[in-house]
Write a protein that holds these residues in place. Sequence first.
Motif, PDB file in Angstrom:
ATOM      1  N   LYS A 166     -86.402 -20.958 -14.174  1.00  0.00           N
ATOM      2  CA  LYS A 166     -85.436 -20.645 -13.131  1.00  0.00           C
ATOM      3  C   LYS A 166     -84.608 -19.442 -13.544  1.00  0.00           C
ATOM      4  O   LYS A 166     -84.618 -19.023 -14.701  1.00  0.00           O
ATOM      5  CB  LYS A 166     -84.535 -21.842 -12.838  1.00  0.00           C
ATOM      6  N   ASP A 167     -83.889 -18.881 -12.584  1.00  0.00           N
ATOM      7  CA  ASP A 167     -83.012 -17.759 -12.865  1.00  0.00           C
ATOM      8  C   ASP A 167     -81.853 -18.260 -13.714  1.00  0.00           C
ATOM      9  O   ASP A 167     -81.040 -19.063 -13.268  1.00  0.00           O
ATOM     10  CB  ASP A 167     -82.497 -17.155 -11.553  1.00  0.00           C
ATOM     11  N   PHE A 168     -81.801 -17.805 -14.942  1.00  0.00           N
ATOM     12  CA  PHE A 168     -80.853 -18.306 -15.916  1.00  0.00           C
ATOM     13  C   PHE A 168     -80.078 -17.120 -16.477  1.00  0.00           C
ATOM     14  O   PHE A 168     -80.657 -16.203 -17.040  1.00  0.00           O
ATOM     15  CB  PHE A 168     -81.647 -19.011 -17.019  1.00  0.00           C
ATOM     16  N   LYS A 169     -78.775 -17.106 -16.297  1.00  0.00           N
ATOM     17  CA  LYS A 169     -77.960 -15.971 -16.710  1.00  0.00           C
ATOM     18  C   LYS A 169     -77.338 -16.226 -18.082  1.00  0.00           C
ATOM     19  O   LYS A 169     -76.722 -17.258 -18.305  1.00  0.00           O
ATOM     20  CB  LYS A 169     -76.851 -15.717 -15.691  1.00  0.00           C
ATOM     21  N   ILE A 170     -77.516 -15.254 -18.955  1.00  0.00           N
ATOM     22  CA  ILE A 170     -76.841 -15.250 -20.250  1.00  0.00           C
ATOM     23  C   ILE A 170     -76.083 -13.934 -20.310  1.00  0.00           C
ATOM     24  O   ILE A 170     -76.690 -12.864 -20.365  1.00  0.00           O
ATOM     25  CB  ILE A 170     -77.834 -15.369 -21.419  1.00  0.00           C
ATOM     26  N   VAL A 171     -74.750 -14.001 -20.256  1.00  0.00           N
ATOM     27  CA  VAL A 171     -73.935 -12.795 -20.199  1.00  0.00           C
ATOM     28  C   VAL A 171     -73.026 -12.712 -21.425  1.00  0.00           C
ATOM     29  O   VAL A 171     -72.720 -13.718 -22.058  1.00  0.00           O
ATOM     30  CB  VAL A 171     -73.083 -12.739 -18.909  1.00  0.00           C
ATOM     31  N   ASN A 172     -72.629 -11.489 -21.732  1.00  0.00           N
ATOM     32  CA  ASN A 172     -71.728 -11.199 -22.851  1.00  0.00           C
ATOM     33  C   ASN A 172     -72.300 -11.639 -24.199  1.00  0.00           C
ATOM     34  O   ASN A 172     -71.586 -12.138 -25.058  1.00  0.00           O
ATOM     35  CB  ASN A 172     -70.346 -11.805 -22.631  1.00  0.00           C
ATOM     36  N   PHE A 173     -73.598 -11.451 -24.360  1.00  0.00           N
ATOM     37  CA  PHE A 173     -74.280 -11.635 -25.632  1.00  0.00           C
ATOM     38  C   PHE A 173     -74.948 -10.308 -25.969  1.00  0.00           C
ATOM     39  O   PHE A 173     -75.383  -9.588 -25.066  1.00  0.00           O
ATOM     40  CB  PHE A 173     -75.368 -12.718 -25.541  1.00  0.00           C
ATOM     41  N   ASP A 174     -75.063  -9.979 -27.221  1.00  0.00           N
ATOM     42  CA  ASP A 174     -75.757  -8.773 -27.652  1.00  0.00           C
ATOM     43  C   ASP A 174     -77.260  -9.024 -27.546  1.00  0.00           C
ATOM     44  O   ASP A 174     -77.792  -9.907 -28.221  1.00  0.00           O
ATOM     45  CB  ASP A 174     -75.360  -8.424 -29.082  1.00  0.00           C
ATOM     46  N   ASP A 175     -77.945  -8.252 -26.699  1.00  0.00           N
ATOM     47  CA  ASP A 175     -79.382  -8.456 -26.461  1.00  0.00           C
ATOM     48  C   ASP A 175     -80.219  -8.316 -27.723  1.00  0.00           C
ATOM     49  O   ASP A 175     -81.267  -8.939 -27.852  1.00  0.00           O
ATOM     50  CB  ASP A 175     -79.889  -7.480 -25.406  1.00  0.00           C
ATOM     51  N   THR A 176     -79.763  -7.511 -28.670  1.00  0.00           N
ATOM     52  CA  THR A 176     -80.516  -7.318 -29.907  1.00  0.00           C
ATOM     53  C   THR A 176     -80.692  -8.632 -30.655  1.00  0.00           C
ATOM     54  O   THR A 176     -81.741  -8.914 -31.200  1.00  0.00           O
ATOM     55  CB  THR A 176     -79.781  -6.319 -30.823  1.00  0.00           C
ATOM     56  N   TYR A 177     -79.653  -9.446 -30.660  1.00  0.00           N
ATOM     57  CA  TYR A 177     -79.708 -10.713 -31.386  1.00  0.00           C
ATOM     58  C   TYR A 177     -80.174 -11.868 -30.510  1.00  0.00           C
ATOM     59  O   TYR A 177     -80.478 -12.939 -31.009  1.00  0.00           O
ATOM     60  CB  TYR A 177     -78.326 -11.054 -31.955  1.00  0.00           C
ATOM     61  N   ASN A 182     -82.815 -11.758 -28.211  1.00  0.00           N
ATOM     62  CA  ASN A 182     -84.259 -11.789 -27.992  1.00  0.00           C
ATOM     63  C   ASN A 182     -84.992 -12.265 -29.232  1.00  0.00           C
ATOM     64  O   ASN A 182     -84.720 -11.815 -30.342  1.00  0.00           O
ATOM     65  CB  ASN A 182     -84.777 -10.407 -27.597  1.00  0.00           C
ATOM     66  N   ASP A 183     -85.937 -13.168 -29.058  1.00  0.00           N
ATOM     67  CA  ASP A 183     -86.723 -13.697 -30.171  1.00  0.00           C
ATOM     68  C   ASP A 183     -87.623 -12.652 -30.803  1.00  0.00           C
ATOM     69  O   ASP A 183     -87.977 -12.752 -31.961  1.00  0.00           O
ATOM     70  CB  ASP A 183     -87.585 -14.870 -29.716  1.00  0.00           C
ATOM     71  N   ASP A 184     -88.029 -11.634 -30.025  1.00  0.00           N
ATOM     72  CA  ASP A 184     -88.944 -10.641 -30.561  1.00  0.00           C
ATOM     73  C   ASP A 184     -88.220  -9.575 -31.377  1.00  0.00           C
ATOM     74  O   ASP A 184     -88.842  -8.742 -32.002  1.00  0.00           O
ATOM     75  CB  ASP A 184     -89.751  -9.984 -29.443  1.00  0.00           C
ATOM     76  N   SER A 185     -86.920  -9.629 -31.409  1.00  0.00           N
ATOM     77  CA  SER A 185     -86.146  -8.685 -32.203  1.00  0.00           C
ATOM     78  C   SER A 185     -86.197  -9.076 -33.668  1.00  0.00           C
ATOM     79  O   SER A 185     -86.110 -10.243 -34.016  1.00  0.00           O
ATOM     80  CB  SER A 185     -84.693  -8.664 -31.719  1.00  0.00           C
ATOM     81  N   ILE A 186     -86.315  -8.096 -34.546  1.00  0.00           N
ATOM     82  CA  ILE A 186     -86.372  -8.383 -35.980  1.00  0.00           C
ATOM     83  C   ILE A 186     -85.071  -8.979 -36.477  1.00  0.00           C
ATOM     84  O   ILE A 186     -85.028  -9.712 -37.446  1.00  0.00           O
ATOM     85  CB  ILE A 186     -86.723  -7.105 -36.766  1.00  0.00           C
ATOM     86  N   TRP A 187     -83.969  -8.703 -35.804  1.00  0.00           N
ATOM     87  CA  TRP A 187     -82.663  -9.167 -36.248  1.00  0.00           C
ATOM     88  C   TRP A 187     -82.355 -10.581 -35.775  1.00  0.00           C
ATOM     89  O   TRP A 187     -81.381 -11.177 -36.187  1.00  0.00           O
ATOM     90  CB  TRP A 187     -81.586  -8.230 -35.735  1.00  0.00           C
ATOM     91  N   ASN A 235     -82.531 -20.577 -23.626  1.00  0.00           N
ATOM     92  CA  ASN A 235     -83.343 -19.598 -22.902  1.00  0.00           C
ATOM     93  C   ASN A 235     -84.831 -19.908 -23.061  1.00  0.00           C
ATOM     94  O   ASN A 235     -85.601 -19.836 -22.100  1.00  0.00           O
ATOM     95  CB  ASN A 235     -83.016 -18.196 -23.406  1.00  0.00           C
ATOM     96  N   SER A 236     -85.244 -20.289 -24.266  1.00  0.00           N
ATOM     97  CA  SER A 236     -86.657 -20.642 -24.499  1.00  0.00           C
ATOM     98  C   SER A 236     -87.053 -21.905 -23.747  1.00  0.00           C
ATOM     99  O   SER A 236     -88.139 -21.975 -23.158  1.00  0.00           O
ATOM    100  CB  SER A 236     -86.919 -20.847 -25.985  1.00  0.00           C
TER     101      SER A 236
END
Length: 121
Positions: free
Chosen positions: A74-85, A87-92, A65-66
């Motif tokens: 480009k439009d890049f789909k990432i499905v069936n992943f927990d958004d909390t983990y 995203n890079d800006d998430s503490i987790w 993704n990075s």
Amino acid sequence: MVKHWRVDREEKYEIVEKWFLKDLEMIDGKEADTDNPYFDMHFHKVYNMEAYSCASKYTFARTLNSLNAMYLKKDFKIVNFDDTYLNDDSIWSSSNRDFVVVMKVCFYAFSLLCLSLCRLS
């Protein structure tokens, strides 16, 4: 994709297949709510993959993704992943921030201990 094997004490690697990020349409994590290292990569054909662990699957998805955001945009789909983990800006999401997580847990535990020891008049 790299094939890995060991001969005596020597490790061997062989490039089996190559893909281009620009051809990747989607990454499907299959199950976002379970600890599952399996995922699918959708190119012109769907490839079933197994990561070393669920954490490495998420690291791989974050890296792709990075790279997409940095170079292709480009439009890049990432499905069936927990958004909390994901995203890079998430503490987790980052193992580098484990210390911050432990400190927060310790702070809350200490606060609860202090509250339980205080007498209410």
